[in-house]
Design an enzyme around this catalytic site. Sequence first.
Site, PDB file in Angstrom:
ATOM      1  N   CYS A  15       5.550 -16.071  25.763  1.00  0.00           N
ATOM      2  CA  CYS A  15       6.838 -15.991  25.071  1.00  0.00           C
ATOM      3  C   CYS A  15       6.669 -16.409  23.620  1.00  0.00           C
ATOM      4  O   CYS A  15       5.570 -16.756  23.177  1.00  0.00           O
ATOM      5  CB  CYS A  15       7.888 -16.868  25.765  1.00  0.00           C
ATOM      6  SG  CYS A  15       7.524 -18.631  25.628  1.00  0.00           S
ATOM      7  N   CYS A  18       4.934 -19.655  22.660  1.00  0.00           N
ATOM      8  CA  CYS A  18       3.460 -19.633  22.647  1.00  0.00           C
ATOM      9  C   CYS A  18       2.947 -19.188  21.277  1.00  0.00           C
ATOM     10  O   CYS A  18       2.089 -19.856  20.679  1.00  0.00           O
ATOM     11  CB  CYS A  18       2.932 -18.682  23.716  1.00  0.00           C
ATOM     12  SG  CYS A  18       3.375 -19.124  25.400  1.00  0.00           S
ATOM     13  N   ASP A 427       7.443   6.254 -13.196  1.00  0.00           N
ATOM     14  CA  ASP A 427       6.551   6.693 -14.265  1.00  0.00           C
ATOM     15  C   ASP A 427       6.682   8.221 -14.341  1.00  0.00           C
ATOM     16  O   ASP A 427       7.062   8.858 -13.348  1.00  0.00           O
ATOM     17  CB  ASP A 427       5.120   6.277 -13.920  1.00  0.00           C
ATOM     18  CG  ASP A 427       4.112   6.896 -14.864  1.00  0.00           C
ATOM     19  OD1 ASP A 427       4.282   6.741 -16.074  1.00  0.00           O
ATOM     20  OD2 ASP A 427       3.171   7.544 -14.372  1.00  0.00           O
ATOM     21  N   ASP A 622       1.355   5.880 -10.512  1.00  0.00           N
ATOM     22  CA  ASP A 622       0.097   6.396  -9.956  1.00  0.00           C
ATOM     23  C   ASP A 622      -1.135   5.999 -10.764  1.00  0.00           C
ATOM     24  O   ASP A 622      -2.257   6.227 -10.326  1.00  0.00           O
ATOM     25  CB  ASP A 622       0.156   7.930  -9.882  1.00  0.00           C
ATOM     26  CG  ASP A 622       0.049   8.569 -11.264  1.00  0.00           C
ATOM     27  OD1 ASP A 622       0.666   8.037 -12.204  1.00  0.00           O
ATOM     28  OD2 ASP A 622      -0.663   9.581 -11.397  1.00  0.00           O
ATOM     29  N   ASP A 626       0.015   1.629 -14.730  1.00  0.00           N
ATOM     30  CA  ASP A 626       1.240   1.282 -14.005  1.00  0.00           C
ATOM     31  C   ASP A 626       1.072   0.010 -13.172  1.00  0.00           C
ATOM     32  O   ASP A 626       2.065  -0.538 -12.668  1.00  0.00           O
ATOM     33  CB  ASP A 626       1.653   2.419 -13.062  1.00  0.00           C
ATOM     34  CG  ASP A 626       1.982   3.703 -13.805  1.00  0.00           C
ATOM     35  OD1 ASP A 626       2.617   3.601 -14.873  1.00  0.00           O
ATOM     36  OD2 ASP A 626       1.599   4.788 -13.329  1.00  0.00           O
TER      37      ASP A 626
END
Length: 727
Positions: A15, A18, A427, A622, A626
Amino acid sequence: MTTKTTTLDITGMTCAACSNRIEKVLNKLHGVQQATVNLTTEQALVEFYPSDLTTDEVIQRIQKLGYDAELKSDNDNQTSRKEHELKHKRTKLIISAILSAPSLFVMFVHLLPVNVPAILVNPWVQLSLPTAVQFLIGWQFYVGAFKNLRNGSANMDVLVAVGTSAAYFYSIYELILWLIHRVHQPHLYFETSAILITLILFGKYLEARAKSQTTNALGELLSLQAKEARLLKDNQEIMVPLNHVKLGDYLIIKPGEKIPVDGEVFKGETSIDESMLTGESIPVEKSVGSTLIGSTLNKNGSITMKATKVGNDTALSNIIKVVEEAQSSKAPIQRLADIISGYFVPIVVVIALFTFLIWIMFVYPSQFEPALIAAISVLVIACPCALGLATPTSIMVGTGRAAENGILFKGGEYVERTHQIDTIVFDKTGTITNGKPIVIDYVGDQNTLQLLASAEKASEHPLAEAIVSYAQSKNLTLLDNDSFNAIPGRGIAAMIQQQQVLIGNRKLMHDLHVTVNTDLDEKLNHYEQQGQTAMMTAVDGVLKGVIAVADTVKDSAKNAIRALHDMNINVVMLTGDNKRTAQAIAQQVGINRVIAEVLPEQKAEQISRLQNDGNNVAMVGDGINDAPALVKANIGIAIGTGTEVAIEVADITILGGDLLLLPKAIKASKATIRNIRQNLFWAFGYNVAGIPIAACGLLAPWIAGLAMALSSVSVVTNALRLKKMKL
């Protein structure tokens, strides 16, 4: 000081108490930077300093807590182990059900006026079969309870062991009274303990079965991998297992076969179906030098490839790693559940004790049985399992479903943060646009175009590449340059076959006294208003032509931005381009706000300004330039076709560059968080309502046991609805 991250498979957790106990102990261990334990995946992700700690020491500490741990096995072994565990649970459940079936008939004697065979109500028969259930089938609960209590904690095993033992040993007490003729008819509750254990095993089996379905997304990713490779060695083709392929090996790929590892074409031409990675259904043409991605499909043509990335370095392996880490991580929304489940079991034991005392002192004074039944019902109905499963199960299924659609969340916290986004900053180049300029228009004769392209041949600028490609498409032969000179901010100057060739903007022409006539000036204005880069060409001081080059907008950009607007998300373009070009691109795709002429190092500063205005900002980019802005934003989103640096620092990666995946990522986040909240509501509500009802004596222990078992199953089943989430 560098850290090491390792993933451990943990067995023996029953459970949330634990997983919370293991996590707390590991985080207090000297040398551990951070540890998270996931009940759903049954794994621990541990980041530690190798100079202070070893993996074996981490495993030994977990074992001291009473659980088993080992280094994460490969996925085939892990699947096999889980299938074996599920089979073992099913076998125990069947045996327990068979042994408990006669006790079920005895229970009907208490509930309904029915006749059952006399042998079933015989005290010795009632003792024999439930004893086997209690101490053979149910021994696991005693072991788990002992290990947890020994380490100063309590989990579900403690509740089950105490509750069923109370019913069993009270029945033993009644049986002894009957044997010494102190009572005429003993009040036995052996059936209560046996049926409770059977129902709990039933719930655990259903829970394990449902949890196994949450790993389907990862299994589907793994199924994409090739199993073997055709190795070229000493001019012989040898089929070898995938893990035998080494860096620099040459492999033969025949039509219809999967590319086994990442690499490049060494010989031959073909077309490759890369839809599993990019989502693009049209095959991509490949020739010598072209990049190949492992697990994509060779459609036609035999090729020889050179392996450049193998094992865990391939693109698919990295995707699988991201998904695994996301499914093992915790979202901040889980913290409250973790805190509550940590104190849950001791509180429930106290409530059960008070329930017993109130019943025996005030409700039915001096009557032991009603007080015992009420206390047992409280112990049995309360279980932190549902709380522990509420968040990780939803995160696991939600991130898996997103991965199937090409959206990679790097962790549960990013799933939670994404649904709060109200502003997305794009961008321009390579994100909204394709990042590869093309010639839009040319005014001039063929001779001028030949000179123009010949001059640009010596330049490394992307615009030059577009002009050269355009000239080659016209079947023009490029000439050699006698001299070449780049003039920063203005253009270039070259000598070709004793002719001076100037290519550039108005400033270059003005500085070198080249007259720009009205017609060409109007052309320049038109191109610039359209967001295109216009360059003039002069030969021997006479203006001969104008060429317009532009970076084209991605097909998905306009629809993606419209979808974001429909979700009430503000969209901003952030670019280093001039305002006129940026505005023209923004107008094409429907962006109202543009921040242009921003230097790369200023992008993060612009993100901070938006955040200071109270916005939750996502940055989409990308390129290397950036990266600072991606880190600064509340959520950094990298385009999968971009640079590795951008992908590395981002929180989400969109595979293939399809911008329509952006609104889908937000939808996935919102659906997952909504699902988590539903789970937490029902998990909290179940315990808040169930414990008082049980304490009031309105639930028989076996009904409480069934309710407890089904609570965890309902949470997992609700999470599994995310597998059908429409994105």
